[in-house]
Design a protein around this motif. Structure first.
Motif, PDB file in Angstrom:
ATOM      1  N   MET A  72      29.711  50.783  50.840  1.00  0.00           N
ATOM      2  CA  MET A  72      30.794  50.473  50.232  1.00  0.00           C
ATOM      3  C   MET A  72      31.043  48.914  49.813  1.00  0.00           C
ATOM      4  O   MET A  72      30.553  48.216  50.532  1.00  0.00           O
ATOM      5  CB  MET A  72      32.181  50.975  50.709  1.00  0.00           C
ATOM      6  N   VAL A  73      31.329  48.700  48.533  1.00  0.00           N
ATOM      7  CA  VAL A  73      31.593  47.261  48.022  1.00  0.00           C
ATOM      8  C   VAL A  73      33.014  47.200  47.586  1.00  0.00           C
ATOM      9  O   VAL A  73      33.231  47.989  46.527  1.00  0.00           O
ATOM     10  CB  VAL A  73      30.374  46.746  46.998  1.00  0.00           C
ATOM     11  N   PHE A  74      33.973  46.393  48.115  1.00  0.00           N
ATOM     12  CA  PHE A  74      35.168  46.187  47.436  1.00  0.00           C
ATOM     13  C   PHE A  74      35.514  44.625  47.221  1.00  0.00           C
ATOM     14  O   PHE A  74      35.067  43.777  48.071  1.00  0.00           O
ATOM     15  CB  PHE A  74      36.339  46.567  48.734  1.00  0.00           C
ATOM     16  N   GLY A  75      36.201  44.618  46.331  1.00  0.00           N
ATOM     17  CA  GLY A  75      36.999  43.105  46.171  1.00  0.00           C
ATOM     18  C   GLY A  75      37.999  42.977  47.055  1.00  0.00           C
ATOM     19  O   GLY A  75      38.668  43.907  47.733  1.00  0.00           O
ATOM     20  N   ALA A  76      38.809  41.935  47.305  1.00  0.00           N
ATOM     21  CA  ALA A  76      39.973  41.650  48.007  1.00  0.00           C
ATOM     22  C   ALA A  76      41.020  42.618  47.802  1.00  0.00           C
ATOM     23  O   ALA A  76      41.658  42.876  48.617  1.00  0.00           O
ATOM     24  CB  ALA A  76      40.387  40.263  48.132  1.00  0.00           C
ATOM     25  N   HIS A  77      41.465  42.699  46.599  1.00  0.00           N
ATOM     26  CA  HIS A  77      42.787  43.292  45.861  1.00  0.00           C
ATOM     27  C   HIS A  77      42.638  44.693  46.597  1.00  0.00           C
ATOM     28  O   HIS A  77      43.465  45.371  47.040  1.00  0.00           O
ATOM     29  CB  HIS A  77      42.874  43.191  44.652  1.00  0.00           C
ATOM     30  N   THR A  78      41.429  45.626  46.300  1.00  0.00           N
ATOM     31  CA  THR A  78      41.503  46.870  46.692  1.00  0.00           C
ATOM     32  C   THR A  78      41.328  46.958  48.257  1.00  0.00           C
ATOM     33  O   THR A  78      41.767  48.021  48.809  1.00  0.00           O
ATOM     34  CB  THR A  78      39.892  47.513  45.837  1.00  0.00           C
ATOM     35  N   TYR A  79      40.359  46.117  48.878  1.00  0.00           N
ATOM     36  CA  TYR A  79      40.549  46.169  50.151  1.00  0.00           C
ATOM     37  C   TYR A  79      41.905  46.038  50.832  1.00  0.00           C
ATOM     38  O   TYR A  79      42.317  46.949  51.550  1.00  0.00           O
ATOM     39  CB  TYR A  79      39.747  44.824  51.028  1.00  0.00           C
ATOM     40  N   ARG A  80      42.616  45.031  50.361  1.00  0.00           N
ATOM     41  CA  ARG A  80      44.221  44.932  50.906  1.00  0.00           C
ATOM     42  C   ARG A  80      44.858  46.530  50.562  1.00  0.00           C
ATOM     43  O   ARG A  80      45.654  46.898  51.393  1.00  0.00           O
ATOM     44  CB  ARG A  80      44.939  43.789  50.204  1.00  0.00           C
ATOM     45  N   ALA A  81      44.883  46.998  49.382  1.00  0.00           N
ATOM     46  CA  ALA A  81      45.446  47.952  48.909  1.00  0.00           C
ATOM     47  C   ALA A  81      45.033  49.277  49.803  1.00  0.00           C
ATOM     48  O   ALA A  81      46.132  49.690  50.208  1.00  0.00           O
ATOM     49  CB  ALA A  81      45.050  48.423  47.407  1.00  0.00           C
ATOM     50  N   PHE A  82      43.842  49.326  50.102  1.00  0.00           N
ATOM     51  CA  PHE A  82      43.422  50.421  50.968  1.00  0.00           C
ATOM     52  C   PHE A  82      43.880  50.400  52.197  1.00  0.00           C
ATOM     53  O   PHE A  82      44.244  51.249  52.901  1.00  0.00           O
ATOM     54  CB  PHE A  82      41.811  50.770  50.867  1.00  0.00           C
ATOM     55  N   ALA A  83      43.724  49.015  53.064  1.00  0.00           N
ATOM     56  CA  ALA A  83      44.159  48.834  54.312  1.00  0.00           C
ATOM     57  C   ALA A  83      45.349  49.179  54.394  1.00  0.00           C
ATOM     58  O   ALA A  83      46.096  49.710  55.437  1.00  0.00           O
ATOM     59  CB  ALA A  83      43.610  47.521  54.605  1.00  0.00           C
ATOM     60  N   SER A 121      38.394  48.708  42.818  1.00  0.00           N
ATOM     61  CA  SER A 121      37.942  47.076  42.637  1.00  0.00           C
ATOM     62  C   SER A 121      37.631  46.831  41.131  1.00  0.00           C
ATOM     63  O   SER A 121      36.521  46.586  40.727  1.00  0.00           O
ATOM     64  CB  SER A 121      36.772  46.890  43.467  1.00  0.00           C
ATOM     65  N   LEU A 122      38.500  47.246  40.357  1.00  0.00           N
ATOM     66  CA  LEU A 122      38.586  47.013  38.866  1.00  0.00           C
ATOM     67  C   LEU A 122      37.851  45.767  38.343  1.00  0.00           C
ATOM     68  O   LEU A 122      36.982  45.951  37.379  1.00  0.00           O
ATOM     69  CB  LEU A 122      39.856  47.525  38.105  1.00  0.00           C
ATOM     70  N   SER A 123      38.438  44.746  38.806  1.00  0.00           N
ATOM     71  CA  SER A 123      38.186  43.206  38.130  1.00  0.00           C
ATOM     72  C   SER A 123      36.785  42.963  38.780  1.00  0.00           C
ATOM     73  O   SER A 123      35.842  42.511  37.890  1.00  0.00           O
ATOM     74  CB  SER A 123      39.061  41.878  38.324  1.00  0.00           C
ATOM     75  N   LEU A 124      36.338  43.277  39.864  1.00  0.00           N
ATOM     76  CA  LEU A 124      35.253  42.983  40.449  1.00  0.00           C
ATOM     77  C   LEU A 124      33.985  43.951  39.254  1.00  0.00           C
ATOM     78  O   LEU A 124      33.114  43.430  39.161  1.00  0.00           O
ATOM     79  CB  LEU A 124      34.953  43.482  41.862  1.00  0.00           C
ATOM     80  N   ASN A 125      34.278  45.170  39.330  1.00  0.00           N
ATOM     81  CA  ASN A 125      33.258  46.053  38.678  1.00  0.00           C
ATOM     82  C   ASN A 125      33.256  45.734  37.203  1.00  0.00           C
ATOM     83  O   ASN A 125      32.222  45.990  36.748  1.00  0.00           O
ATOM     84  CB  ASN A 125      33.771  47.589  38.956  1.00  0.00           C
ATOM     85  N   ARG A 126      34.306  45.118  36.692  1.00  0.00           N
ATOM     86  CA  ARG A 126      34.269  44.934  35.239  1.00  0.00           C
ATOM     87  C   ARG A 126      33.039  43.584  34.985  1.00  0.00           C
ATOM     88  O   ARG A 126      32.226  43.670  34.263  1.00  0.00           O
ATOM     89  CB  ARG A 126      35.412  44.431  34.863  1.00  0.00           C
ATOM     90  N   ALA A 127      33.234  42.563  36.114  1.00  0.00           N
ATOM     91  CA  ALA A 127      32.559  41.462  36.133  1.00  0.00           C
ATOM     92  C   ALA A 127      30.914  42.029  36.350  1.00  0.00           C
ATOM     93  O   ALA A 127      29.900  41.542  35.792  1.00  0.00           O
ATOM     94  CB  ALA A 127      32.731  40.533  37.079  1.00  0.00           C
ATOM     95  N   LEU A 128      30.960  43.122  37.325  1.00  0.00           N
ATOM     96  CA  LEU A 128      29.223  43.512  37.637  1.00  0.00           C
ATOM     97  C   LEU A 128      28.747  44.204  36.649  1.00  0.00           C
ATOM     98  O   LEU A 128      27.592  44.201  36.002  1.00  0.00           O
ATOM     99  CB  LEU A 128      29.451  44.440  38.938  1.00  0.00           C
ATOM    100  N   MET A 129      29.578  44.995  35.757  1.00  0.00           N
ATOM    101  CA  MET A 129      29.346  45.780  34.582  1.00  0.00           C
ATOM    102  C   MET A 129      28.537  44.746  33.441  1.00  0.00           C
ATOM    103  O   MET A 129      27.737  44.835  32.994  1.00  0.00           O
ATOM    104  CB  MET A 129      30.038  46.726  34.025  1.00  0.00           C
ATOM    105  N   ALA A 130      29.367  43.662  33.327  1.00  0.00           N
ATOM    106  CA  ALA A 130      29.071  42.519  32.129  1.00  0.00           C
ATOM    107  C   ALA A 130      27.856  41.903  32.641  1.00  0.00           C
ATOM    108  O   ALA A 130      26.984  41.557  31.890  1.00  0.00           O
ATOM    109  CB  ALA A 130      30.325  41.670  31.948  1.00  0.00           C
ATOM    110  N   ALA A 131      27.463  41.893  33.996  1.00  0.00           N
ATOM    111  CA  ALA A 131      26.294  41.221  34.332  1.00  0.00           C
ATOM    112  C   ALA A 131      25.089  42.129  34.536  1.00  0.00           C
ATOM    113  O   ALA A 131      23.800  41.803  35.076  1.00  0.00           O
ATOM    114  CB  ALA A 131      26.598  40.763  35.876  1.00  0.00           C
ATOM    115  N   GLY A 132      25.497  43.536  34.146  1.00  0.00           N
ATOM    116  CA  GLY A 132      24.235  44.404  34.325  1.00  0.00           C
ATOM    117  C   GLY A 132      23.981  44.838  35.227  1.00  0.00           C
ATOM    118  O   GLY A 132      22.818  45.706  35.820  1.00  0.00           O
TER     119      GLY A 132
END
Length: 191
Positions: A48-59, A127-138
């Motif tokens: 799994m890969v999470f950004g900080a915001h999603t990790y905090r929300a899940f925890a 992890s919406l913002s993280l994944n938007r950045a990853l999508m933009a980077a291909g």
């Protein structure tokens, strides 16, 4: 060999990842097919890969939940016990997650390295913002959208693709769960 990266997200018809008001988890639309399918998906070996915001929300959701709540569905328990990388420049360890590694740095660089080094597929739920950045980077190979039959125009929160780049989507898989939930898996390509 490069690991496959899947951005896995729940979505209302109007593009929100969550809603306020009196909506419950899964917008109250989950059924046994969805829950069994999610358990099977998360039963596979992966990281799994999470950004900080999603990790905090899940925890926080898990810490505040009871054994009977939707938050403790078997697939969520399985997700929590998978090896996890949390990408953050703000969090400090140790993390309250069984097998989590905290990595500081630019998410694009971290995930590019993970894709090269990982022997198992990578998956991110939320992890919406993280994944938007990853999508933009291909870096996103698969976009898995679980579309719930609701419109949350007044109460919707977390717009999934707000501010995202433009993408063409190639449909790879689709299924209907519980007679009304659509799971759509796409290969995103920058437009």
């Amino acid at each position: 060999m490069t690991a496959t990266y899947t951005f896995d997200v729940f979505c209302s018809l109007d593009g929100y990842g969550a809603a306020g008001g009196d909506w419950t988890g899964y917008w109250g639309k989950q059924g046994p097919e969805l829950l069994d399918h999610r358990l099977a998906v998360y039963g596979e070996e992966q990281r799994m890969v999470f950004g900080a915001h999603t990790y905090r929300a899940f925890a926080q959701m898990l810490a505040e939940s009871t054994e009977e709540s939707d938050v403790r569905a078997p697939w969520v328990t399985r997700m929590r016990n998978l090896p996890t990388t949390v990408v953050s420049t703000t969090l400090e360890g140790p993390l309250d997650w069984p097998d989590a590694t905290l990595v500081s740095g630019d998410a694009v660089d971290v995930v590019a390295r993970l894709k090269e080094e990982s022997e198992v597929p990578l998956r991110s739920h939320g992890s919406l913002s993280l994944n938007r950045a990853l999508m933009a980077a291909g870096l996103v190979d698969r976009l898995q959208v679980t579309l719930f039959p609701v419109i949350t125009g007044r109460t919707g929160s977390d717009p999934i693709f707000r501010g995202a780049a433009d993408f063409d989507l190639e449909l790879l898989e689709n299924r209907t769960l519980d007679g009304h939930i659509q799971e759509l898996v796409y290969r995103p390509v920058l437009h």
